[in-house]
Design a protein around this motif. Structure first.
Motif, PDB file in Angstrom:
ATOM      1  N   ASP A   1       0.909  -1.394  -0.006  1.00 21.67           N
ATOM      2  CA  ASP A   1       0.109   0.125   0.056  1.00 21.67           C
ATOM      3  C   ASP A   1       0.700   1.143  -0.063  1.00 21.67           C
ATOM      4  O   ASP A   1       0.729   2.207  -0.622  1.00 21.67           O
TER       5      ASP A   1
ATOM      6  N   SER B   1      -1.662  -2.727  -5.371  1.00 22.57           N
ATOM      7  CA  SER B   1      -1.273  -3.339  -4.080  1.00 22.57           C
ATOM      8  C   SER B   1      -2.350  -4.746  -3.936  1.00 22.57           C
ATOM      9  O   SER B   1      -3.180  -4.783  -4.432  1.00 22.57           O
TER      10      SER B   1
ATOM     11  N   PHE C   1       1.945  -7.453  -4.854  1.00 23.79           N
ATOM     12  CA  PHE C   1       1.428  -6.332  -5.741  1.00 23.79           C
ATOM     13  C   PHE C   1       1.337  -6.696  -7.181  1.00 23.79           C
ATOM     14  O   PHE C   1       1.812  -7.846  -7.524  1.00 23.79           O
TER      15      PHE C   1
END
Length: 492
Positions: free
Chosen positions: A433, A448, A463
């Protein structure tokens, strides 16, 4: 006393792509509906407004005349105009609540909350970023817009328009359904009759209806881990007991299913998000488990069309001889995501119930959209677009795989037959994130992995990197910036 509308409320944006007349009309209609100009107020003369905006006087005159025909403006005399006394949309006096009315406590009135899903972050202005490794976005250079316009025009021919303008009730466009039955499904090894197909507003609409029909608070459902956040959210909102089963390099392992399962939700052709493909023997075992434990399977045939490394395996439903598999397909990935057209394939009794449910929700997807898509498919434009996509995405896949390897980045998921993304694993301690936010300052967009793990509140080091929306020329530099961004984040 005469009231005048100031010419300063008007402005022209010559870069908007909207015509000058349309901009003038939009500005004035917005002012009328918002109550910023009052009925009877006189508009600037055509000459005065044209001089102020540095545009042709005839442009202003034509805009005023169109507003007169729409009822927003009326002619005061031969050469002047004013706001109509009762323009459309203004309502009547006294229809608005008094200023002292208490606001509604919507938190208390809403009986169910739907903000339970963590959406994958995709900024609306992503095209201005030079390195958009986003999944599911289209490359307009690969799409035949002229062909789509031609099909849309054909769908507006008199005979088609009369059909489209009618109320379909719960029916679908016959041409689109027939195309899906005769050409789309056979390519997946599926044979279905028209009464076994329902057109939906994308795959998510189909998924939502399926969960409503087969699950309730006494049910038990299984989904993959990780899985698409919309699937996990739909299952959670159904009230069913939800079990997540970790996927491996071959997708969902049937041996990990609990005994009290009512429904299993899978993406066997191209697992979301890892890209894993379930092999034939595992699909056979999953169907055997469904028969033994008496559960149904919901198959989201995710991104099967983008195959260039190897031919895609037949759909799981192709091996279904008892009608236990509910099949969901979509044109969003193969055409463009804003199309929002999908289809549900299931036994006829199930489709009848799904059609009734859809009718209560939205009647049917827009008729013009269905007929346009039917023409686009029937005339071969769809296959031509897919051919261009496969050719180009193969080149991007090879280029990006080489760049990721050179930069020492770890790929843990990639489709065996193609696809448009890589599932990546960052170093221990990486928060994906935070990585997404940090990379934006370098013009790099990635996604993410945290929304794909519904039961994990810890920082996620996974990711996803898509390559359907990034030009080939930008891939190598984008991957280099990604690696540098990870190093900065880990060092900090």
């Amino acid at each position: 006393m005469r009231t005048n509308v100031s010419e300063t409320i008007f402005f022209i944006d010559r870069e908007s792509g909207l015509g000058l007349q349309a901009q003038l009309r939009e500005t004035l209609v917005s002012a009328v509906l918002a109550g910023r100009v009052q009925p009877g107020a006189h508009l600037p003369s055509t000459r005065k407004l044209a001089d102020y905006l540095n545009i042709s006087r005839i442009t202003v005159t034509l805009a005023y005349q169109e507003l007169v025909s729409q009822g927003y403006v009326e002619a005061a005399d031969r050469s002047s105009y004013r706001i109509a006394g009762n323009p459309p949309g203004r309502g009547v006096e006294g229809d608005r609540p008094s200023a002292g009315s208490a606001p509604v406590d919507w938190t208390g009135k809403m009986k169910m909350r739907f903000e339970v899903v963590r959406q994958v972050s995709k900024p609306l202005d992503w095209r201005r970023y030079p390195y958009p490794f986003l999944y599911g976005q289209m490359d307009p250079t690969l799409f035949d817009l002229n062909a789509w316009r031609d099909c849309a025009r054909r769908a507006l021919a008199r005979e088609d328009f009369i059909l489209m303008a009618s109320d379909f009730a719960a029916a679908d466009d016959v041409r689109l359904v027939n195309y899906i039955c005769s050409r789309t499904l056979p390519r997946r090894g599926i044979h279905a009759n028209p009464d076994e197909v329902l057109i939906t507003v994308g795959a998510q609409n189909a998924l939502w209806m399926v969960t409503r029909l087969i699950l309730d608070r006494g049910s038990s459902a299984v989904c993959e881990n990780p899985c698409h956040p919309d699937i996990s959210a739909s299952l959670l909102l159904s009230g069913a007991k939800v079990t997540t089963v970790d996927v491996d390099g071959e997708g969902l392992p049937p041996d990990g299913l609990p005994d009290d399962t009512d429904a299993v939700f899978v993406t066997p052709s191209h697992h979301s998000p890892t890209g894993a493909t379930m092999p034939i023997d595992r699909r056979t075992r999953l169907l055997q488990a469904a028969a033994e434990k008496d559960f149904v399977i919901v198959e989201d045939d995710y991104e099967f069309e983008i195959s260039y490394l190897a031919p895609p395996s037949p759909a799981l439903k192709a091996f279904d001889s008892t009608g236990r598999v509910l099949y969901i397909g979509s044109f969003s990935k193969s055409l463009f995501p804003g199309l929002r057209l999908g289809y549900l394939v299931a036994p006829a009794p199930f489709i009848r119930e799904a059609r009734a449910l859809r009718s209560l929700m939205l009647r049917h997807p827009p008729g013009h959209l269905q007929r346009t898509a039917a023409y686009f498919l029937a005339f071969g434009h769809y296959d031509a677009v897919l051919h261009r996509m496969r050719t180009e995405y193969h080149k991007r896949h090879v280029l990006m795989a080489d760049a990721l390897e050179r930069e020492g980045l770890t790929v843990v998921g990639s489709s065996a037959f193609g696809g448009t993304s890589f599932w990546m694993e960052g170093p221990n301690g990486l928060d994906a994130d935070r990585l997404v936010t940090a990379l934006r300052q370098d013009g790099v967009l990635v996604e993410s992995g945290s929304p794909f793990f519904p039961r994990n509140d810890q920082p996620c080091r996974y990711f996803r990197m898509g390559y359907s929306s990034i030009p080939r020329a930008n891939i190598v530099e984008g991957v280099s910036r990604l690696r540098a961004g990870i190093e900065r984040l880990m060092a900090g």
